[in-house]
Design a protein around this motif. Sequence first.
Motif, PDB file in Angstrom:
ATOM      1  N   LYS A 166       0.742  -1.158  -0.061  1.00  0.00           N
ATOM      2  CA  LYS A 166      -0.002  -0.016  -0.082  1.00  0.00           C
ATOM      3  C   LYS A 166       0.875   1.193   0.015  1.00  0.00           C
ATOM      4  CE  LYS A 166      -3.936  -1.900   2.468  1.00  0.00           C
ATOM      5  NZ  LYS A 166      -4.941  -1.501   3.460  1.00  0.00           N
TER       6      LYS A 166
ATOM      7  N   ALA B 235      -0.711   6.863   3.102  1.00  0.00           N
ATOM      8  CA  ALA B 235      -1.324   8.217   3.284  1.00  0.00           C
ATOM      9  C   ALA B 235      -0.463   9.496   3.815  1.00  0.00           C
ATOM     10  CB  ALA B 235      -2.669   7.930   3.704  1.00  0.00           C
TER      11      ALA B 235
ATOM     12  N   GLU C 253      -5.331  12.171   2.533  1.00  0.00           N
ATOM     13  CA  GLU C 253      -5.406  10.815   1.920  1.00  0.00           C
ATOM     14  C   GLU C 253      -5.736   9.757   2.904  1.00  0.00           C
ATOM     15  OE1 GLU C 253      -1.619  12.219  -0.901  1.00  0.00           O
ATOM     16  OE2 GLU C 253      -1.291  10.584   0.581  1.00  0.00           O
ATOM     17  N   ILE C 254      -5.992   8.438   1.963  1.00  0.00           N
ATOM     18  CA  ILE C 254      -6.109   7.339   2.740  1.00  0.00           C
ATOM     19  C   ILE C 254      -5.094   6.341   2.315  1.00  0.00           C
ATOM     20  CG2 ILE C 254      -8.547   7.673   3.299  1.00  0.00           C
ATOM     21  CD1 ILE C 254      -9.112   5.803   0.858  1.00  0.00           C
ATOM     22  N   ASP C 255      -4.514   5.364   2.830  1.00  0.00           N
ATOM     23  CA  ASP C 255      -3.672   4.615   2.405  1.00  0.00           C
ATOM     24  C   ASP C 255      -4.224   3.607   1.008  1.00  0.00           C
ATOM     25  OD1 ASP C 255      -2.212   4.915   4.460  1.00  0.00           O
ATOM     26  OD2 ASP C 255      -2.047   2.667   5.145  1.00  0.00           O
ATOM     27  N   SER C 256      -3.639   3.542   0.129  1.00  0.00           N
ATOM     28  CA  SER C 256      -3.960   2.810  -1.306  1.00  0.00           C
ATOM     29  C   SER C 256      -3.534   1.641  -1.681  1.00  0.00           C
ATOM     30  CB  SER C 256      -4.132   3.935  -2.415  1.00  0.00           C
ATOM     31  OG  SER C 256      -2.560   4.575  -2.557  1.00  0.00           O
TER      32      SER C 256
ATOM     33  N   ARG D 139       7.645   8.573  -2.450  1.00  0.00           N
ATOM     34  CA  ARG D 139       6.678   8.267  -1.474  1.00  0.00           C
ATOM     35  C   ARG D 139       6.836   7.015  -0.707  1.00  0.00           C
ATOM     36  NH1 ARG D 139       1.555  10.937  -1.867  1.00  0.00           N
ATOM     37  NH2 ARG D 139       1.132   9.959   0.080  1.00  0.00           N
TER      38      ARG D 139
END
Length: 380
Positions: free
Chosen positions: A45, A48, A52-55, A79
Amino acid sequence: MNKFKLFLLCIITIWYLPGCKLNNSEKTKVVIYTSVPLNTKLSIKRIAFGDEIDSLVDSATIKNNHDSLVLYVSKNEDRAFRITLSGSYLQMIIVNDSKLIRVHINSFFNQYTIQGSKATASLNALGDKRIAIIKVRNLLGKKIDSLSKLNVDRKIIDPLKAAMELNNQELRNGDLAYADTVSNPAAFMEVNGLIDFENDFEGFKKFMLKAAARFPNYKPIRQAKDDAVSTAKIFEEEYEVGDQLPHITLPNEVGIPYSTSALDGRYYLIDFWSTWCNQCLLFTKAEYKVLQKHSDVNLAVVSVALDDQRDVWKKIIPKNKFNWIQLIDQKMWQGTAVRTLKFDSIPFNFLVSPRGKIMAKAIKPDSLESVISRLDLNKK
């Protein structure tokens, strides 16, 4: 042979296209060699920042030693990514700061190594230092607890507490030194989340302004800097006794918005707490006893929980017989209550007059009854 004891050695390559086609020079290739039980699920993942949210980048279930997936991560912006394995506490963080990163994972021994990323190597080195310091701190804590239970003289315990405080300071200083010298912005953001400035909002603002000057083009740091500046501004002027207290509107237990403007014309006490705050619960329980004793006083009470655990909050209210107005601000320190009423710690409270002016604030649990008696509030 038990399939969960089989060792697999496989190369996993995971393929990720973030919305546009990039050539290989603009990507980081992550090669993961695993030694894990069969049917282990591996997930990667993107971590974030800010709102944001963890993607999820991709995931794979290890079924045999011929499994292979391919991962290319965009290098347009550095990132951090988290690699996790099902059925294991093992987690790995990598930063996409090079063309090729190799990760070797052995979940049977909870071990991993990462090669090819300078930023990741520096984060792991910091992590090793932190673990060593935390181990010492935990040993000191256990020793203090055991001696306290034996009612040992404070002359023996106090030096241990002082050593523990020095240990905490060493941990914080190490994090600050890393943050001030690391050359990768994604690595900076990872350690930034470990540093607790407590209520020093001005100090945090200066810290983030310095970081933004070092990494002017990195969006997550710019956003964090803007938040720090905005938060510090909120607390430049706190409300004092005699000031008019603004109204706030927040949801109650059933989700219906409630405004403190409904209390105009009445004395009311508004307090702020959280389910994870033991001191807050002590105050709220003391508050309950005082209200029971002075049920004839014309005083309304509002409790505002700064809490993102709504379900836990809803269970605690009836369990402790908190039968007065209960509201929740799930945005916590970034929410309406803090930003409107300008307080920087919990438990906290305001006692407000029928005209909306602050009569007292930050009342301690053991002082609540005397404050109510001294102010001679009108009877119902």
